[in-house]
Every structure is written in structure tokens, then in C-alpha cells.
Design a protein around this motif. Sequence first.
Motif, short mmCIF file in Angstrom:
data_model
loop_
_atom_site.label_atom_id
_atom_site.label_comp_id
_atom_site.label_asym_id
_atom_site.label_seq_id
_atom_site.Cartn_x
_atom_site.Cartn_y
_atom_site.Cartn_z
N ARG A 68 -26.33 -65.44 44.43
CA ARG A 68 -26.03 -66.87 44.49
C ARG A 68 -26.40 -67.56 43.19
NH1 ARG A 68 -28.25 -68.10 50.65
NH2 ARG A 68 -26.25 -67.78 51.73
N THR B 33 -16.91 -59.79 45.30
CA THR B 33 -17.59 -60.17 46.54
C THR B 33 -18.84 -59.33 46.74
OG1 THR B 33 -15.48 -60.76 47.55
CG2 THR B 33 -17.36 -60.48 49.03
N PRO C 294 -17.03 -72.58 45.41
CA PRO C 294 -16.79 -71.13 45.38
C PRO C 294 -15.31 -70.82 45.49
CG PRO C 294 -17.64 -71.82 47.52
CD PRO C 294 -17.72 -73.01 46.63
N SER D 96 -23.97 -66.56 40.50
CA SER D 96 -22.65 -67.16 40.70
C SER D 96 -22.60 -68.56 40.11
CB SER D 96 -22.31 -67.20 42.19
OG SER D 96 -23.12 -68.14 42.89
N VAL E 144 -21.04 -63.57 48.98
CA VAL E 144 -21.09 -64.38 47.76
C VAL E 144 -19.93 -63.94 46.88
CG1 VAL E 144 -22.44 -65.04 45.74
CG2 VAL E 144 -23.60 -64.58 47.90
#
Length: 486
Positions: free
Chosen positions: A425, A235, A226, A428, A332
Motif C-alpha cells: 500500500r 496485483t 487506485p 503504491s 493492492v
Amino acid sequence: MVRLVMILLGVDYLRTRWRSLRIIGWLSALLGVVIFIDALDNALYFPITPFAILLLLEGLCTLAVAWTGMGGQRTLRYVKGFAFSFAAALILAGHHHGHFILSMIFGMLFLADGLLQIVSARVVRYRTWRLAIIGGSLEIALAIFFFQPFPTHYVGTVPYCLGLGLMFGGWNLILLSTRARRLASNPAVAADDAAAHAASAPAAPAQTAARAASPGRPTTLEWDGPPAADEAALTVHVWTPVGSAKSEARRQPIVDRYIAAVDRHGVISTGHAALESPEGIYISLYPGVEIDRSPDDFTRLLRATSENDVPGVFQPDYPTESKAWCPSTVQVRIRNYDPVRLRRFWETYRQDTTYNLTHRNCSSSVSRALEAALEGASARVWGNLGGWRPFLRVITTPELWVAAQLRKRAATMAWTPGLTLDYARALSMLADPRPSGWVRMARLAVRRMMRSRQQWREEARNATVAQAGERGVAPGAVRDSGVSDA
């Protein structure tokens, strides 16, 4: 899954390939029909043993590299590896018991998903709840089909599943090609007609500034982890139900993770979600007046109907909200996003401050904003490779299936902070792709070899120096005697 693929690849990428997508979709659907019909009698022509061997190899290979993943990626790889290996073992075991167990497993999965979809549609009553009930009923019918032994006494379980998967996958590709051909913009991220109008209108000063800051095509195709704390990134802040409870919560697995937590005083906490961008956009929708979330009224408030609409308010920024309440439980962060599309979405979305506990809440606002910001993210990353590589990378990434299931569950129930957290998540991993397990394992092996070689050099140098000291030779003369770092 069709809408999710459109979000990640963008309409522009898919529109140039709609004919190929349609051909592949029809071939997949026809092949699925053939395999399904072939399994309806006892004369099975499907090569089930080679298929099981390939499934077993895939499962074992996934388990071999699962340890190289990070966080949820590692867990997903282990789940996939064990599931594939277990299914292959049952197929190879043959006889009646292996096929029977597989049929019961698939039947229970279809039954549970169908019942959950019907119950949630009846309770929430969102706009297309009747269609969701029809879909849940079809899943229950499939469950009954797997439960009963007719017509092959469970021998055709694997071809049934493969045929259904090919048919549904082909149908999704046909829908994807049709939408990509006809659409000029992506409806998966458009809030309403005003958003489309804003897209064609002259850019406002804020949009012009965002466009100037918009990242071009990323030069990096994969990231090892990350974003760093000092790295500019989108974010997603999540306050989990347990983490935001006013007092100690009663632990209820799954329920307090995805729905709500109840503290010792009986007060319900649903958590919260917000989205923050480096460009100064902060999306955090909250009811303007506190909603009574007592157990007696909570069921009534779950309905996504207009009588449950209340005035809402958008929080100004994260420091203000976290100071007034508490810091977010989980964050995240995503590098690869489009600030122009996010700004466009935000300028339209914030015009309406209506809040609804299930239909338009903090989590649904964040999820929709995240989809707007990530439109075309995968095409931006893999577009340098050209051709079908971006499409293949997206559809073969396990996180796509996870994200699609979470999106489906949220669409048929409601977006909650727990679902938004897992959804962010999964996205991402698609927007900021990580190296494959084999690549990562090869890198680790090379690094380990380099460290071992360096350690051997140090040990040899130290041994030479020690021997020279015992013979009375000055340490500085060791190198001159022929010992080097080479």
C-alpha cells in the motif's frame, strides 16, 4: 531508507547526481552535529520557538487537508497532523513539563524499537542478526540518554532530535551517493549473481514480449485513486491470518494483523501473499509439505536457518489457488511497474524452490518481486519534470518513511502477509502518486462551485417557468422572452 530510494528512483537517475547528493549529505551531517553540540549546554542558540511555530503550522495544515486522502493515506495524514501539532504544543508550553513529556515519548520509542529489534534478531537468527543486535543496543543507549536529565534537564530534547535526524539523514545521503557512483545495477532488487548475468544475456522470447509490452514514461503524473477493475495493473493478493483461518479466530490486536492468528482449536494461521501481473506472471510460494504450526514447534520454526528449509512449490495461477483454498482477503493494485524487470526477476527466482518460514516465504517472495517491478517507478513518473523534482517528491512523501520502517521491521524479523500488505500500500502511493492535499481540496472546491452554479441556474429557470405559467405565457416562449442559460 537508502535501498528504498534506490529502488524507487533507480541507479541510472541517482548516478548522474551522486556528487550533489554527497555534498548535501555532508552539509546535513555537519549541521546536525552543530545543533546536537549546541544543545549539550544550557546556552541554547537554536531558535526553538520559531521552529515550534513552523511545526504547528505544518501540523494544522496537514489536518486541514487530511480528509481529502483515501484509505491509509487519510489515516497517515491525520497521524502526522496530530503528532506535529501535539509536539509543537508541548514545545510552546515551555517550562519543565513540556520538555519532560517529549523526552519520555522519544525515549520510549527508542527503547521499544531497540528491544524489539534485539529480541527478533535473537529469535529469528537471520544472516546479519549480530549487526541488528548492535543497532538495537545503540537505540537503547539513545533511550537512556533521553530518559536521564543530564545535561540540560530535558530543555535540549528538540535540538537533540533534530540534530540526530540531520546526522542520520546526511549519513544516508552519503551512503546513497557512494552506492550510486559505484554500481552499474541496483543491488536492492537483484536476487543474486545469476540475475546480473541474466540482465546482460540476450533476451529470451518471453522477455522480448514483456519488453514490447513495457509501458513507457507515464503521461499522467498523478492519479485520483487506485486502478479500476478493468484497468491493467500489478496485483498483490493478501490472505490475512484472520481471513484465512479455518475456524473462528481469537482476536488479538496487532498480533493477528502482522504475525499470526490462533483459532478456537489452537491452530495457528499465518496467512499468505501472492503477486499477479497482466503478463501472466504469478508468484506464490508455498511449502511442498504442510508445516506443523502447533504452538510447541512454532518458536523453533521461526529461525531463519538452513535446518528449517523445506521443499517449496510455486502455485500456477490465482484462479487455481483461490479455487483450492479461498479468494484473497485484500488486493493492492499498482499501475506504474516494469514488466521487463519483473520477468527478469521471476526467471531467476523460480529456479530455487526452497521454502523457509521466516527467511524465504510467500511474503518475502512477493516483497522482493514487488521491489523488482517498481525499480525506477518514481523516476518514470516525475522524470518529465527533470532535475531534482523526482528526488524531492520521493523524500517528502510520508509513505516513504512508512515503507522504510516496514522494510526495516521485516528485515530484522520476517516478512509476513500483514507487513507485505502495508508495504504494498505504501509503495503504491509512491509508484502511483496521488494529488497533494491542497490540490485535491482545490479541485473539490471548484467542482462544488460548479455544481452550486448549475443548481442556481436550474432554480432560476424553474422559477421563471413557474412565473410564466402563472401569467398564462407558454413555457416555450420563456426563452424568447430573454431568459437564457448564460
